[in-house]
Design an enzyme around this catalytic site. Sequence first.
Site, mmCIF file in Angstrom:
data_model
loop_
_atom_site.group_PDB
_atom_site.id
_atom_site.type_symbol
_atom_site.label_atom_id
_atom_site.label_comp_id
_atom_site.label_asym_id
_atom_site.label_seq_id
_atom_site.Cartn_x
_atom_site.Cartn_y
_atom_site.Cartn_z
ATOM 1 N N GLU A 1 -6.527 -11.586 -3.794
ATOM 2 C CA GLU A 1 -6.473 -12.648 -2.852
ATOM 3 C C GLU A 1 -7.381 -13.747 -2.681
ATOM 4 O OE1 GLU A 1 -6.164 -10.233 0.489
ATOM 5 O OE2 GLU A 1 -3.765 -9.926 0.189
ATOM 6 N N ASP B 1 0.756 -1.171 0.164
ATOM 7 C CA ASP B 1 0.155 -0.003 -0.083
ATOM 8 C C ASP B 1 0.786 1.152 0.216
ATOM 9 O OD1 ASP B 1 -1.346 -2.274 0.716
ATOM 10 O OD2 ASP B 1 -2.690 -1.227 2.074
HETATM 11 C C1 BGC Z 1 -5.726 -6.134 0.433
HETATM 12 C C2 BGC Z 1 -4.226 -6.030 0.188
HETATM 13 C C3 BGC Z 1 -3.876 -4.835 1.026
HETATM 14 C C4 BGC Z 1 -4.402 -4.944 2.459
HETATM 15 C C5 BGC Z 1 -3.794 -3.981 3.447
HETATM 16 C C6 BGC Z 1 -6.141 -6.328 1.682
HETATM 17 O O1 BGC Z 1 -7.470 -6.681 1.914
HETATM 18 O O2 BGC Z 1 -6.304 -7.343 -0.481
HETATM 19 O O3 BGC Z 1 -4.037 -5.594 -1.034
HETATM 20 O O4 BGC Z 1 -2.660 -4.839 0.838
HETATM 21 O O5 BGC Z 1 -5.687 -5.201 2.494
HETATM 22 O O6 BGC Z 1 -4.478 -2.845 2.927
#
Ligand code: BGC
Length: 766
Positions: free
Chosen positions: A492, A353
Amino acid sequence: MVRERFSERLNQFLDDDRWMILQDSYKPEENLKYESLFCLTNGYLGTRGSYEEGTTRSIPCTYVNGVFDKSETFMRELANLPNWLGIKLYVEKELVGIENCEILSFARALNMKKACLVKQYHLRDRKGRETLVEGVRFVSRADVHRMAVKLYVTPLNYSGIIEIENIIDGSVINFCDAPRFKVKHIYLTANEALGEKGAYLEAATRDNHLHVGCGARVEVKGTKTVLFHDFGEQAVEFLDFDAAEGKTYEVVKYVSIYTEREKCKEEIKEAISRTVQEFAAEGFTKEFEKHTQVYEKLWNQADIKIQGDEKLDQAVRFNIFHLMSTASDFDDRVNIGAKLLHGEEYGGHAFWDTELFMMPFFAYVFPEKARNLENYRYHLLDAARANARKNGFCGAQYPWESADDGTEQCPDWTIEPDGTCYRCYVAVYEHHVTAAVAYGIANYVKITGDVGFLYGRGAEILMETARFWASRLQYVEEKDRYEIRQVTGPDEWHEPVDNNLYTNYLARWNLRYCLELARVMRETCPDKYQALVEKIQIAEEELNAWKQVQGKIYLPRKEGTPLLEQFEGYFDLQEVVIEKYDENDWPIKPEALKTVERQSTQIIKQADVVMLLHLLGEEFDEETTKLNYSFYEKRTLHGSSLSPSIYAIMGLKVGDSSKAYRYLRRAALLDLIDLQGNTREGIHAANAGGVWQTVIFGFAGVSIEDEVLHIHPNLPKEWEGLNFRIHHRGTSLEVAISADGSVELTVLEGEEITVCVNGEMRKARR
Ligand code: BGC
């Protein structure tokens, strides 16, 4: 007008509506959300917007950036430190508090311009006594170790003794409302008076025994008694005074926090005692003025004005406010957590992020803060090397979640609300953060022109990350290609897969960037190159091997078409697409997902291929970008806040501006109206950075090509104009865009530069 909700007395703490976020009623069920929205941070610490007198529903948190602890929990997380906010007012033993009185009027507001929280409520207790409580608090950005609350207390229909408790509460824990996650990260080491006036509490983290001290003192004119009480885990200063009906009394609380990160243990109390004393002697107003002067400078750089679209104008400002308030001005050993310093979720950990969502804002607006963030990764390079070795790879592998020591902080296990434990594989498979760190450096240098960093620390990180990818890619002989198997991409919901396109492309980009970097360094700064070669022992053969690898990385796509395949086998999954949208134009979860597992469908969590198009746009032609945008847009449920802003930017690229506008609104209002339902856990930091990117890269059309700044606006029809400031390689530039797309440029500092505006080269002048 928000101003009208408050009395004249508070006028000095108010501004016009563009700057004010108003809470106009008290609903306990909204407390946790407002605690995040009204959290105040100063780059050093963050304190949530809880009420001074305490409420039943509350997660009062104060975090100091960099103070982590693990104890019984799954990972090192920001330790909740003593709550310094407490002020309780009593009249004949009755607490004058928001929850035990009848509320006759109520307003709280965050003033983003002055970075303070203002409140005013008129309360009636059980005996009919009415009290007007007005107040303001701030955490100073002029001296980050000073914070204060000022209350104006007016007994409206009675006279009597008002008793005050000035509380520093060390009984706080993390996850106080989540039974399974509750954990206490600190133990008390001192609870005593702070000299003649005030209370002092010192605590230490349980694993590293890092000391944190907090001192506070309350001043009220006409005070009769001052006493110190040690109440177990609370340090309390008691005062009282005679209050006369209709008269207003000022109650001012001066507070200071220091930790062992800045002072040795023996000096903490002394530093706090001195700070509180000097602060009280100088008074609330003086520090508040210094604080607002710092904010004036910050806003001078960072503000974006969207004319003709008030709601969005304010919402964009809200995101910038929290992002810029949280970044440290001086500490390059801390990063920015995924929920800023505003809540418990993700334990204050830094993710990809930072580099891909927040970094562009800092590099364009506060380049020195961006450099701190780069240095943070450099300080943890050895830990990334160790992480790669531990996982059987070469070079440096950055952890998916990073705290203070650079070890992997993504938990292996997690507990669901129903009590079931499940193994969490994110850290095992989600490797693209390492490419994000590398990309972040390249982008930082592209924006700032800081080649000094690139040819030193930057090159070292870049080469080590390229090394990681070279070892992570495996050669598949029968196909004569390199692959990354068992990997998770940004989406994810498909975990793990083989050959996630995003990851493979970024690995290739990392290798190619380093081959070019080596060539340029060899030619232009051979001494530095030699020093690098010696330091990390990189031989020509290794570079030659990278050349081979990068040319044969497998990049899945539909045979003979420009349709990119998110990962190998994605097109074989059940074709479920989004068909319905709600009244906010938001995708409704397809019915099919009620019966089939998400993993077996083409529905994805967040921008993945589209994220790739965003980052490496120059590698794809227009047709490819358009086709893939529309293909994946129908399959993205935006289950992560990292998604809408990227779709907004890419929507504009492919000419779909109305959708882009709706995505921007969604992203900008995400926390303000709690669209994901989890604002209570903190502010979505990546989204905040994404909002900035959408306005600047998307609608203003800012980009850098061959070291030249380009501006090619595409304002939505709702906007009458757009104004902002950015830095381009040492030059600070003011940009004013009109509704018709015409652009005015003014150089504020630094050299006059040539900018390409709507395709024409133009000199930007003072
Ligand atoms: C997202 C990730 C992100 C993380 C922290 C997750 O829900 O899929 O891409 O880095 O949250 O924000």
